[in-house]
Write a protein that holds these residues in place. Structure first.
Motif, mmCIF file in Angstrom:
data_model
loop_
_atom_site.group_PDB
_atom_site.id
_atom_site.type_symbol
_atom_site.label_atom_id
_atom_site.label_comp_id
_atom_site.label_asym_id
_atom_site.label_seq_id
_atom_site.Cartn_x
_atom_site.Cartn_y
_atom_site.Cartn_z
ATOM 1 N N MET A 1 0.848 -1.200 0.000
ATOM 2 C CA MET A 1 0.000 0.000 0.000
ATOM 3 C C MET A 1 0.879 1.244 0.000
ATOM 4 S SD MET A 1 -2.942 1.124 2.740
ATOM 5 C CE MET A 1 -4.015 -0.232 2.256
ATOM 6 N N ASP A 2 0.539 2.212 -0.847
ATOM 7 C CA ASP A 2 1.285 3.460 -0.923
ATOM 8 C C ASP A 2 0.811 4.386 0.205
ATOM 9 O OD1 ASP A 2 2.546 5.811 -1.522
ATOM 10 O OD2 ASP A 2 2.108 5.739 -3.665
ATOM 11 N N VAL A 3 1.563 4.396 1.308
ATOM 12 C CA VAL A 3 1.146 5.155 2.497
ATOM 13 C C VAL A 3 1.098 6.646 2.204
ATOM 14 C CG1 VAL A 3 1.747 5.723 4.883
ATOM 15 C CG2 VAL A 3 2.014 3.382 4.061
ATOM 16 N N ASP A 4 2.090 7.184 1.466
ATOM 17 C CA ASP A 4 2.107 8.620 1.165
ATOM 18 C C ASP A 4 0.870 9.037 0.382
ATOM 19 O OD1 ASP A 4 4.478 9.024 2.464
ATOM 20 O OD2 ASP A 4 5.706 8.758 0.678
ATOM 21 N N THR A 19 -12.273 9.897 9.652
ATOM 22 C CA THR A 19 -12.122 8.710 10.496
ATOM 23 C C THR A 19 -12.588 7.451 9.776
ATOM 24 O OG1 THR A 19 -12.463 10.089 12.455
ATOM 25 C CG2 THR A 19 -12.716 7.711 12.726
ATOM 26 N N ARG A 20 -13.732 7.527 9.115
ATOM 27 C CA ARG A 20 -14.259 6.343 8.425
ATOM 28 C C ARG A 20 -13.305 5.884 7.321
ATOM 29 N NH1 ARG A 20 -18.413 8.533 6.983
ATOM 30 N NH2 ARG A 20 -19.754 8.018 8.756
ATOM 31 N N ALA A 21 -12.776 6.848 6.551
ATOM 32 C CA ALA A 21 -11.859 6.488 5.467
ATOM 33 C C ALA A 21 -10.540 5.954 6.028
ATOM 34 C CB ALA A 21 -11.609 7.702 4.583
ATOM 35 N N ARG A 22 -10.042 6.552 7.096
ATOM 36 C CA ARG A 22 -8.791 6.075 7.705
ATOM 37 C C ARG A 22 -8.936 4.639 8.198
ATOM 38 N NH1 ARG A 22 -7.869 8.388 13.387
ATOM 39 N NH2 ARG A 22 -9.586 6.918 13.646
ATOM 40 N N ASP A 23 -10.026 4.363 8.910
ATOM 41 C CA ASP A 23 -10.244 3.015 9.433
ATOM 42 C C ASP A 23 -10.397 1.999 8.305
ATOM 43 O OD1 ASP A 23 -10.101 4.195 11.882
ATOM 44 O OD2 ASP A 23 -12.251 4.133 12.292
ATOM 45 N N GLN A 28 -7.914 -2.488 5.330
ATOM 46 C CA GLN A 28 -7.373 -3.021 4.081
ATOM 47 C C GLN A 28 -5.903 -3.412 4.244
ATOM 48 O OE1 GLN A 28 -7.755 -0.360 0.726
ATOM 49 N NE2 GLN A 28 -6.203 -1.456 -0.475
ATOM 50 N N ALA A 29 -5.119 -2.566 4.933
ATOM 51 C CA ALA A 29 -3.713 -2.888 5.146
ATOM 52 C C ALA A 29 -3.553 -4.161 5.971
ATOM 53 C CB ALA A 29 -3.009 -1.714 5.833
ATOM 54 N N LYS A 33 -1.866 -7.875 5.088
ATOM 55 C CA LYS A 33 -0.737 -8.238 5.953
ATOM 56 C C LYS A 33 0.370 -7.178 5.931
ATOM 57 C CE LYS A 33 -2.833 -12.169 6.585
ATOM 58 N NZ LYS A 33 -3.583 -12.412 7.850
ATOM 59 N N ASP A 34 0.001 -5.929 5.713
ATOM 60 C CA ASP A 34 0.961 -4.825 5.693
ATOM 61 C C ASP A 34 0.880 -4.109 7.040
ATOM 62 O OD1 ASP A 34 2.656 -2.738 5.162
ATOM 63 O OD2 ASP A 34 1.778 -2.244 3.210
ATOM 64 N N SER A 35 1.574 -4.647 8.036
ATOM 65 C CA SER A 35 1.464 -4.106 9.393
ATOM 66 C C SER A 35 2.068 -2.703 9.499
ATOM 67 C CB SER A 35 2.162 -5.041 10.378
ATOM 68 O OG SER A 35 3.525 -5.226 10.009
ATOM 69 N N ALA A 36 3.133 -2.427 8.736
ATOM 70 C CA ALA A 36 3.750 -1.096 8.802
ATOM 71 C C ALA A 36 2.774 -0.028 8.298
ATOM 72 C CB ALA A 36 5.035 -1.067 7.979
#
Length: 307
Positions: A1-4, A19-23, A28-29, A33-36
């Motif tokens: 996932m592209d965090v930036d 908040t809804r979009a962040r959660d 999804q992350a 399995k993208d814990s970072a």
């Protein structure tokens, strides 16, 4: 996932949608399995309405963002070089620019469906003032990714002058040449020092010393009052920011409460539907049993008649 890319998208959303979009991105992350990425995105805080508005301005009007960056660079340079005249000119320009940017941010926010009230407008102006002092925060804002207001700035405190910087010399107009006057008529000789002269000079010196003392005291009182005013303004700004953060957290809690209520209501509907299905099943079972018993009786009646 592209965090930036996710962060850029999230801080472009209205605070009510953040908040809804962040959660959703955190979930999804975790599925991927993208814990970072889940940790980085989950740690993002919901921006205040003022922070969202200034981000919206930077994204919509990058020319205005660049103008504020240039003004901040010039102000910091003038402060380091102790260029008082330049600082006064830029300070006047600073008030004009911040006023114009605040009005533009309010207009853009209204166009996006959010009206900035007095508290949010005051915070917008404080953010712009802080960005002039904090170059790092200004760069994040110009990229549309400011997450929280920069520290409240009082002038350019903490920004030390450059080594060896000296204020420019004060130029004074040349004194006019003395005009020759006719020699005064000789006066009768008088004693060089008299008791009256000494007393007069003593009174003048005492009066001058008293005026100097009053001037020093007045300057100290003014400096103390100015410092107290700055401290009060800083406390008010911090209180306003704390209130906005509390309002944001309260909005998050209300969103979570609404989601929980929706789940509870869905569970109640499922229970009601289950009970209704059970009653229908019981009724169908009873009807089937009654039909079976009736059929059995019909089958037994001819047998008894034959006997």
């Amino acid at each position: 996932m592209d965090v930036d890319a996710v962060i850029f998208e999230l801080y472009g959303l209205r605070p009510a949608d953040f908040t809804r979009a962040r959660d959703a991105y955190v979930a999804q992350a975790r599925r991927e399995k993208d814990s970072a990425a889940a940790a980085a995105i989950g740690g993002l805080r919901r921006p205040t309405l003022a922070v969202w508005a200034v981000n919206l301005l930077a994204r919509t009007r990058p020319d205005l963002a660049e103008a504020l960056l240039r003004l901040g660079t010039e102000l910091r340079r003038a402060h380091r070089e102790l260029d008082g005249e330049r600082m006064r000119a830029l300070s006047h320009q600073q008030h004009q620019v911040i006023g114009a940017l605040s009005a533009e941010a309010a207009q853009l926010a209204a166009g996006a469906g959010e009206r900035l009230r007095e508290t949010a407008l005051r915070e917008v102006g404080e953010i712009f003032h802080g960005l002039l002092v904090d170059d790092e925060a200004a760069r994040r804002w110009a990229a549309g990714r400011l997450a929280k207001p920069p520290p409240v700035a009082v002038g350019f405190e903490g920004l030390e002058p450059a080594p060896g910087a000296m204020p420019p010399p004060v130029t004074r107009p040349p004194r006019p040449a003395p005009v020759s006057a006719p020699a005064p008529a000789p006066a009768p000789a008088a004693p060089a020092r008299t008791a009256v002269g000494r007393e007069t000079r003593g009174v003048r010196r005492a009066a001058a010393e008293k005026r100097r003392s009053r001037t020093v005291a007045a300057r100290e009182d003014a400096a103390e009052a100015s410092a107290a005013l700055r401290r009060t303004e800083q406390r008010l700004a911090e209180a306003a920011a704390a209130r906005d953060r509390a309002e944001g957290e309260a909005a998050d809690l209300l969103e979570e409460l609404s989601a929980v209520r929706q789940r509870v209501e869905a569970a109640r509907r499922a229970v009601r539907e289950t009970k209704q299905a059970y009653r229908r099943a019981e009724q169908a079972h009873s009807e089937a049993r009654w039909t079976a018993e009736k059929a059995a009786r019909r089958f037994e009646e001819p047998t008894r008649s034959e006997d």
